[in-house]
Design a protein around this motif. Structure first.
Motif, PDB file in Angstrom:
ATOM      1  N   ASP A 197     -25.678 -13.186  -2.803  1.00 13.96           N
ATOM      2  CA  ASP A 197     -26.270 -14.515  -2.925  1.00 13.96           C
ATOM      3  C   ASP A 197     -26.074 -15.314  -1.637  1.00 13.96           C
ATOM      4  N   LEU A 198     -24.883 -15.213  -1.068  1.00 15.07           N
ATOM      5  CA  LEU A 198     -24.615 -15.928   0.182  1.00 15.07           C
ATOM      6  C   LEU A 198     -25.451 -15.369   1.327  1.00 15.07           C
ATOM      7  N   ALA A 243     -28.649 -17.147   1.072  1.00 17.21           N
ATOM      8  CA  ALA A 243     -28.488 -18.515   1.576  1.00 17.21           C
ATOM      9  C   ALA A 243     -28.439 -18.529   3.099  1.00 17.21           C
ATOM     10  N   ARG A 244     -27.733 -17.561   3.691  1.00 13.25           N
ATOM     11  CA  ARG A 244     -27.658 -17.505   5.152  1.00 13.25           C
ATOM     12  C   ARG A 244     -29.029 -17.183   5.764  1.00 13.25           C
ATOM     13  N   ARG A 295     -32.156 -24.857   1.250  1.00 14.08           N
ATOM     14  CA  ARG A 295     -31.844 -24.742  -0.182  1.00 14.08           C
ATOM     15  C   ARG A 295     -33.100 -24.403  -0.980  1.00 14.08           C
ATOM     16  N   ALA A 333     -27.175 -24.659   0.782  1.00 11.51           N
ATOM     17  CA  ALA A 333     -28.261 -23.682   0.730  1.00 11.51           C
ATOM     18  C   ALA A 333     -28.139 -22.797  -0.509  1.00 11.51           C
ATOM     19  N   ALA A 334     -26.905 -22.423  -0.858  1.00  7.50           N
ATOM     20  CA  ALA A 334     -26.687 -21.567  -2.031  1.00  7.50           C
ATOM     21  C   ALA A 334     -27.014 -22.270  -3.337  1.00  7.50           C
ATOM     22  N   ILE A 387     -23.739 -23.873   4.104  1.00  4.78           N
ATOM     23  CA  ILE A 387     -23.970 -22.657   3.330  1.00  4.78           C
ATOM     24  C   ILE A 387     -23.870 -22.933   1.833  1.00  4.78           C
ATOM     25  N   ALA A 390     -34.056 -20.766  -0.310  1.00  3.40           N
ATOM     26  CA  ALA A 390     -33.183 -19.814  -1.013  1.00  3.40           C
ATOM     27  C   ALA A 390     -33.609 -19.641  -2.462  1.00  3.40           C
TER      28      ALA A 390
END
Length: 256
Positions: A130-131, A134-135, A166, A112-113, A109, A169
């Motif tokens: 934001d997370l 990313a998820r 990533r 990806a963020a 995670i 995102a």
């Protein structure tokens, strides 16, 4: 007056096509040895393009030079009709997996963020929203269940999925990937191809350094064939001809 310079029926010059990425005269060298020499190429929106050629042909050097990851010796790169520097946030880059330090202590995670950092800036931490982005990116590549797993504990295919998450995102319009299918299992390759084709279907542009000629027709719309210089460029059906393959690979295309 040539046909290219004739005026459109309305009296105005026909507008020039603006591609997400246009490269003119790109030359990249390491010391005195040119890695790629004076390459021109255009990459249209809504397409998937493969960059192919034998080992040492300059495929990765072309990609890095176009991005400015490696400083070109000469040439011009334009993104979305303007200087590359103005379009950085619209461009996502996925390097070769072998070039990444997978011992870095980060969860899937967290990686990806990282695609959001250009928007967040250097001093703002990722918040809940934001997370969530990313998820959602991890979910798109089938990695939502392993979001909390340390990246060093993941398989090669899982690591590659996370790096593409990533890029997703980031919400880019142009995706440049250096051998995204190298060293991954068949299921991962199939899943990633579907994700990338989905991006192209949304009108985004995808460019991959690619080595497997047997999947060229199934995966890609267009191809750029290089061996230090550009050999050919265009649709896969029209460009990946036996003659162009011979010129690119010197008779060794079957082993590429």
């Amino acid at each position: 007056m040539s046909a290219e310079l004739r005026l459109a029926s309305g009296g105005a010059p026909a507008p020039e096509t603006v591609h997400p990425l246009s490269v003119r005269g790109l030359t990249v060298a390491y010391g005195d040895a040119p890695a790629v020499f004076s390459v021109d190429a255009d990459f249209p929106a809504g397409t998937m393009t493969a960059i192919v050629g034998p080992n040492g042909a300059g495929k990765s050097s072309f990609l890095k030079g176009a991005l400015g990851v490696v400083k070109p010796l000469s040439g011009e790169v334009r993104a979305f009709g303007g200087p590359l520097s103005r379009a950085r946030r619209r461009i996502a880059y996925v390097p070769q997996r072998a070039s990444v330090d997978w011992e870095f202590p980060a969860r899937a995670i967290d990686v990806a963020a990282m695609g959001l950092y250009a928007r967040l800036g250097p001093f703002r931490l990722a918040g809940r929203g934001d997370l969530d982005i990313a998820r959602a990116a991890l979910s798109r590549v089938g990695m939502e269940r392993l979001a909390e797993r340390q990246i060093g504990e993941l398989s090669g295919g899982q690591q590659q999925r996370v790096f593409i998450a990533r890029a997703l995102a980031q919400g880019a319009d142009l995706y440049l990937l250096d051998e995204p299918f190298a060293g991954v299992d068949a299921a991962t390759e199939k899943a990633l191809v579907e994700v990338l084709k989905g991006l192209a279907a949304e009108g985004r542009m995808v460019v991959c350094v690619h080595h497997d000629l047997s999947t060229l027709q199934a995966y890609f719309d267009r191809v750029l064939m290089i061996n230090l210089r550009k050999i050919a460029e265009g649709t896969v059906a029209e460009t990946a001809t036996p003659e162009n393959l011979r010129l690119t690979y010197g008779g060794a295309a079957q082993a590429a």
